[in-house]
Design a protein around this motif. Structure first.
Motif, PDB file in Angstrom:
ATOM      1  N   ASP A 140       5.900 -12.457   1.090  1.00  0.00           N
ATOM      2  CA  ASP A 140       5.460 -12.170  -0.271  1.00  0.00           C
ATOM      3  C   ASP A 140       5.464 -10.666  -0.559  1.00  0.00           C
ATOM      4  O   ASP A 140       5.758 -10.237  -1.677  1.00  0.00           O
ATOM      5  N   THR A 141       5.137  -9.879   0.453  1.00  0.00           N
ATOM      6  CA  THR A 141       5.187  -8.419   0.288  1.00  0.00           C
ATOM      7  C   THR A 141       6.620  -7.982   0.006  1.00  0.00           C
ATOM      8  O   THR A 141       6.869  -7.109  -0.825  1.00  0.00           O
ATOM      9  N   ARG A 142       7.571  -8.601   0.709  1.00  0.00           N
ATOM     10  CA  ARG A 142       8.982  -8.257   0.480  1.00  0.00           C
ATOM     11  C   ARG A 142       9.382  -8.497  -0.972  1.00  0.00           C
ATOM     12  O   ARG A 142      10.106  -7.701  -1.559  1.00  0.00           O
ATOM     13  N   TYR A 143       8.899  -9.607  -1.557  1.00  0.00           N
ATOM     14  CA  TYR A 143       9.265  -9.870  -2.955  1.00  0.00           C
ATOM     15  C   TYR A 143       8.657  -8.846  -3.907  1.00  0.00           C
ATOM     16  O   TYR A 143       9.292  -8.426  -4.875  1.00  0.00           O
ATOM     17  N   LEU A 144       7.425  -8.416  -3.604  1.00  0.00           N
ATOM     18  CA  LEU A 144       6.833  -7.365  -4.445  1.00  0.00           C
ATOM     19  C   LEU A 144       7.668  -6.090  -4.364  1.00  0.00           C
ATOM     20  O   LEU A 144       7.883  -5.390  -5.354  1.00  0.00           O
ATOM     21  N   ARG A 145       8.171  -5.821  -3.157  1.00  0.00           N
ATOM     22  CA  ARG A 145       9.020  -4.643  -2.984  1.00  0.00           C
ATOM     23  C   ARG A 145      10.335  -4.818  -3.742  1.00  0.00           C
ATOM     24  O   ARG A 145      10.840  -3.868  -4.368  1.00  0.00           O
ATOM     25  N   THR A 146      10.894  -6.024  -3.709  1.00  0.00           N
ATOM     26  CA  THR A 146      12.136  -6.279  -4.446  1.00  0.00           C
ATOM     27  C   THR A 146      11.946  -5.997  -5.935  1.00  0.00           C
ATOM     28  O   THR A 146      12.823  -5.417  -6.588  1.00  0.00           O
ATOM     29  N   ALA A 147      10.781  -6.407  -6.467  1.00  0.00           N
ATOM     30  CA  ALA A 147      10.519  -6.170  -7.890  1.00  0.00           C
ATOM     31  C   ALA A 147      10.546  -4.675  -8.198  1.00  0.00           C
ATOM     32  O   ALA A 147      11.195  -4.235  -9.155  1.00  0.00           O
ATOM     33  N   GLU A 148       9.873  -3.898  -7.349  1.00  0.00           N
ATOM     34  CA  GLU A 148       9.828  -2.454  -7.585  1.00  0.00           C
ATOM     35  C   GLU A 148      11.218  -1.842  -7.411  1.00  0.00           C
ATOM     36  O   GLU A 148      11.637  -0.969  -8.174  1.00  0.00           O
ATOM     37  N   PHE A 149      11.926  -2.340  -6.416  1.00  0.00           N
ATOM     38  CA  PHE A 149      13.289  -1.862  -6.151  1.00  0.00           C
ATOM     39  C   PHE A 149      14.182  -2.092  -7.376  1.00  0.00           C
ATOM     40  O   PHE A 149      14.888  -1.186  -7.832  1.00  0.00           O
ATOM     41  N   MET A 150      14.151  -3.317  -7.916  1.00  0.00           N
ATOM     42  CA  MET A 150      15.036  -3.634  -9.044  1.00  0.00           C
ATOM     43  C   MET A 150      14.682  -2.813 -10.278  1.00  0.00           C
ATOM     44  O   MET A 150      15.552  -2.385 -11.033  1.00  0.00           O
ATOM     45  N   SER A 151      13.395  -2.566 -10.447  1.00  0.00           N
ATOM     46  CA  SER A 151      12.952  -1.784 -11.581  1.00  0.00           C
ATOM     47  C   SER A 151      13.449  -0.329 -11.476  1.00  0.00           C
ATOM     48  O   SER A 151      13.977   0.240 -12.439  1.00  0.00           O
TER      49      SER A 151
END
Lengths: 364, 358
Positions: free
Chosen positions: A127-138
């Motif tokens: 789940d932490t990885r997905y939060l990071r993906t969100a920030e990455f894509m932004s």
């Protein structure tokens, strides 16, 4: 909306039933060149370049594909967390500029397998990885579009004066694809993806999933495009196609048994929710909707997309067009005989898909 | 052994004297520039790195696809890409173009440029990270079985690459003038790169690096970066140098805006500026006025003279132990073409001998 047809390239001949992912040189340049050109000639729009923590680098592979084809685009799979998003943005924009514009897209995969993440040094949980993906894509989107240096301070990334001198050729820029079916994934994909990737599930489940994802995206005021991945098995007659499917299953079974508990097998397993959904479907029945076949899925266990539509080219095209009617605009098709299938599909399957898509778009 | 000549690639036209305008990526210009280098007899071109510039991996791949023998020295700053992935990136490019890619490790001299890509560590810390990065890089290239690594900056479990350098290894070039740089570079560098200091400075630095490399049993080679300004006569060359200085002074604001990098925190820059403060010309013809005018944020010292004179000065560096010469001009395409003469002269004069060690 126009139909987009994606294929997939690897740097050597390898599938469940052909070649080997592990033996021999990892990069067969001549094969990749031939494979990419075959997609170009068969009328594919783009090819996916896959990703794993032991594989050749996708950006280098994509560069080779673009340099050796005329029109074909690439969809570079990328796992956030290993390269700074500002730098990935500059990579994509540079490649877009050097390949004429409009031929580069990125697919965000967040890593369904903890062990494969750790190989490259990432110990974050799912789940932490997905939060990071969100920030990455932004940050990625901002770097691709911002006309002035910007600062960013988030949970995973901090930038001061982030800026790229190089931007995509066209305003539409670099499409952001996304995959993942867990609750954590949906939250991120709904907010940040341009195209949401789905594995080849039956029509009814796909329709439910699309509705669910559209509702999630609507909460962010966004609309998504959808892509479906399938592994067509075609032949001149339906019987011949099913016979071919049986041959593929037999060879897959032989290889799975021969590999046994080989340590190399671990390189291709997945603990993702998307793979788990496929396993559940395969456990219930082997064939859905007349011709969506899960024979290989059941044999290989959780991994990449492995369900395929079986039939004549027209039958398979018709089956895929039913997905198009419920909102799928992109199809990712790759075969068990990777190069031969691409050449074969260019003759009937792809023309039939395009002609059918035109009919779908005609007003009734 | 033959002397290696390295030029520089860029995706858009410009220099300190020409300014930088136009799009960041001009594919036709890049193709022209690198083919010119190949035709002039260069062995390699450097692809540089900064935190606002087009991506070097992509540029390197493009260069290798558009030339047949030219090699690439691809600069990379550790800290922004996981080391296992960086290793696979280099190895994959090497698989497509065997033996034609090398790694130039730069650790980042400018805090603001590091922060643009999200790195806020200080310089001493960065060099410790570079050390770990290179440890892991080598294991990802060489390890036959999955490996673990637990360091201060990186943790790897089961690291493994299916793709390996086909010729066994990818050369590692290394730059940096601080004590930390020398410690880390001595351990890892195949070729240690210096900016163009006077001969005495290069001799001093070769000694430092050799001392740092000795415990690791490494036989380091050395590179010097210079900006030759040759012409048919010595007087014509100095006239040209004066024009370049004047143009550079006019464009200086633009150049600083474009790159946003200063040499304030870089030991290598400070060394060049110290020489510049002592005088405009060192040794026979090493000219430091451009370094002074630009703050020496990059390789910015020149050799000014006739072709024969500049070639002689290049050979002087070979005589103190240098085997790679990185030369780039102020008018990139036409200088690269023009340098073919220097390359020929230096090769003629050094063909039959080993570099003399200090």
């Amino acid at each position: 909306m126009s139909l987009e047809i994606l294929g997939m390239v690897g740097t050597k001949e390898a599938s469940e039933t052909r070649g080997s992912f592990f033996d021999g040189p990892a990069v067969d340049t001549a094969y990749l060149t031939r494979f990419a050109k075959a997609h170009d000639e068969a009328g594919f729009d783009r090819v996916l370049v896959g990703y794993s923590a032991v594989s050749p680098d996708g950006f280098a592979v994509a560069g080779h594909v673009l340099a050796n084809t005329k029109r074909l685009g690439v969809l570079i799979a990328h796992r956030p967390g290993f390269v700074q998003p500002t730098l990935v943005a500059r990579k994509l924009a540079t490649l877009d500029q050097l390949s004429g514009g409009g031929r580069v897209a990125i697919h965000h995969i967040t890593g369904g397998n903890d062990a494969d993440q750790r190989r490259d040094g990432d110990f974050a949980d799912h789940d932490t990885r997905y939060l990071r993906t969100a920030e990455f894509m932004s940050v990625l989107r901002r770097t691709l579009t911002s006309d002035a240096p910007f600062d960013h301070e988030g949970r995973f990334y901090r930038f001061e004066g982030a800026y790229s001198t190089v931007k995509p050729v066209r305003p539409a820029g670099i499409p952001l694809f996304f995959g993942g079916q867990s609750d954590a994934a949906v939250e991120v994909g709904a907010e940040h993806a341009d195209t949401y990737m789905l594995f080849g599930e039956p029509l009814e489940q796909t329709a439910e999933r699309i509705e669910f994802l559209r509702a999630a995206a609507a909460r962010h005021g966004r609309t998504l495009r959808f892509s479906l991945s399938t592994r067509p098995i075609i032949a001149d007659t339906e019987d011949a196609a099913w016979a071919r499917a049986e041959t593929i299953a037999a060879e897959t079974r032989r290889r799975v048994e021969a590999a046994g508990a080989s340590s190399k097998q671990q390189f291709h397993t997945s603990a993702s929710e998307a793979s788990a959904r496929m396993q559940r479907a395969a456990a219930r029945q082997q064939v859905y909707d007349e011709r969506l076949w899960f024979g290989v899925t059941a044999l290989t266990g959780p991994g990449g997309n492995s369900s395929g539509h079986v039939g004549t080219p027209q039958q398979v095209a018709d089956a895929l067009l039913r997905y198009h009617e419920i909102g799928v605009d992109t199809f990712l098709i790759r075969g068990f005989d990777p190069l031969d299938d691409v050449i074969d599909w260019g003759r009937e399957l792809i023309p039939a898909l395009r002609a059918g898509a035109d009919r779908v778009h005609q007003p009734a | 052994m033959s002397i290696e000549f390295i030029g520089i690639a860029s995706t858009s036209a410009g220099s300190e004297a020409q300014g930088y305008s136009g799009p960041a990526v001009d594919p036709a210009y890049l193709a022209l520039l690198v083919r010119t280098h190949e035709d002039a007899g260069f062995d390699r071109v450097l692809v540089a790195h900064s935190s606002a510039m087009p991506d070097g991996f992509t540029v390197a791949d493009q260069i290798l696809s558009r030339t047949t023998t030219l090699k690439v020295l691809l600069a990379h700053r550790p800290g922004f890409v996981a080391p296992t992935i960086a290793a696979r990136k280099y190895a994959t490019i090497d698989a497509f173009h065997p033996g034609r890619i090398a790694l130039h490790v730069i650790t980042g001299g400018d805090d603001a440029d590091q922060a643009r890509d999200g790195d806020i560590s200080d310089k001493v810390t960065r060099y410790r990270r570079t050390d770990e990065f290179l440890d892991i890089l080598r294991r990802e290239w060489e390890s036959e079985t999955p490996f673990d690594y637990a360091g201060e900056f990186y943790q790897v479990r089961g690291g493994f690459s299916s793709v390996r350098p086909p010729l066994g290894r990818i050369p590692v070039y290394f730059g940096g003038a601080s004590a930390e740089a020398v410690r880390v570079g001595g351990k890892h560098a195949d070729v240690y790169a210096f900016w163009g200091e006077p001969l005495a400075g290069i001799i001093e630095r070769i000694g430092q690096v050799r001392a740092a490399a000795a415990p690791y049993g490494r036989d380091t080679r050395f590179s010097v970066s210079l900006r030759p300004i040759p012409a048919d006569t010595e007087q014509a060359a100095w006239d040209r140098a004066a024009d370049i200085l004047e143009l550079t002074r006019e464009k200086i604001g633009e150049v600083k805006r474009t790159f946003g990098i200063t040499g304030e925190a870089q030991v290598g820059s400070q060394r060049l500026l110290r020489y510049a403060a002592e005088g405009d010309v060192h040794d026979k013809r090493l000219w430091t006025a451009i370094a002074k005018a630009t703050g020496a944020a990059g390789n910015s010292t020149a050799l000014v003279g006739s072709y024969e004179q500049v070639a002689e000065s290049l050979v002087d560096y070979v005589n103190v132990g240098v085997s790679t010469l990185l030369i780039r001009g102020f008018d990139p395409v036409s200088d690269a073409r023009d340098y073919g003469t220097l390359i020929r002269l230096v090769r003629e004069q050094t063909a039959e001998r080993e570099p003399i060690s200090v």
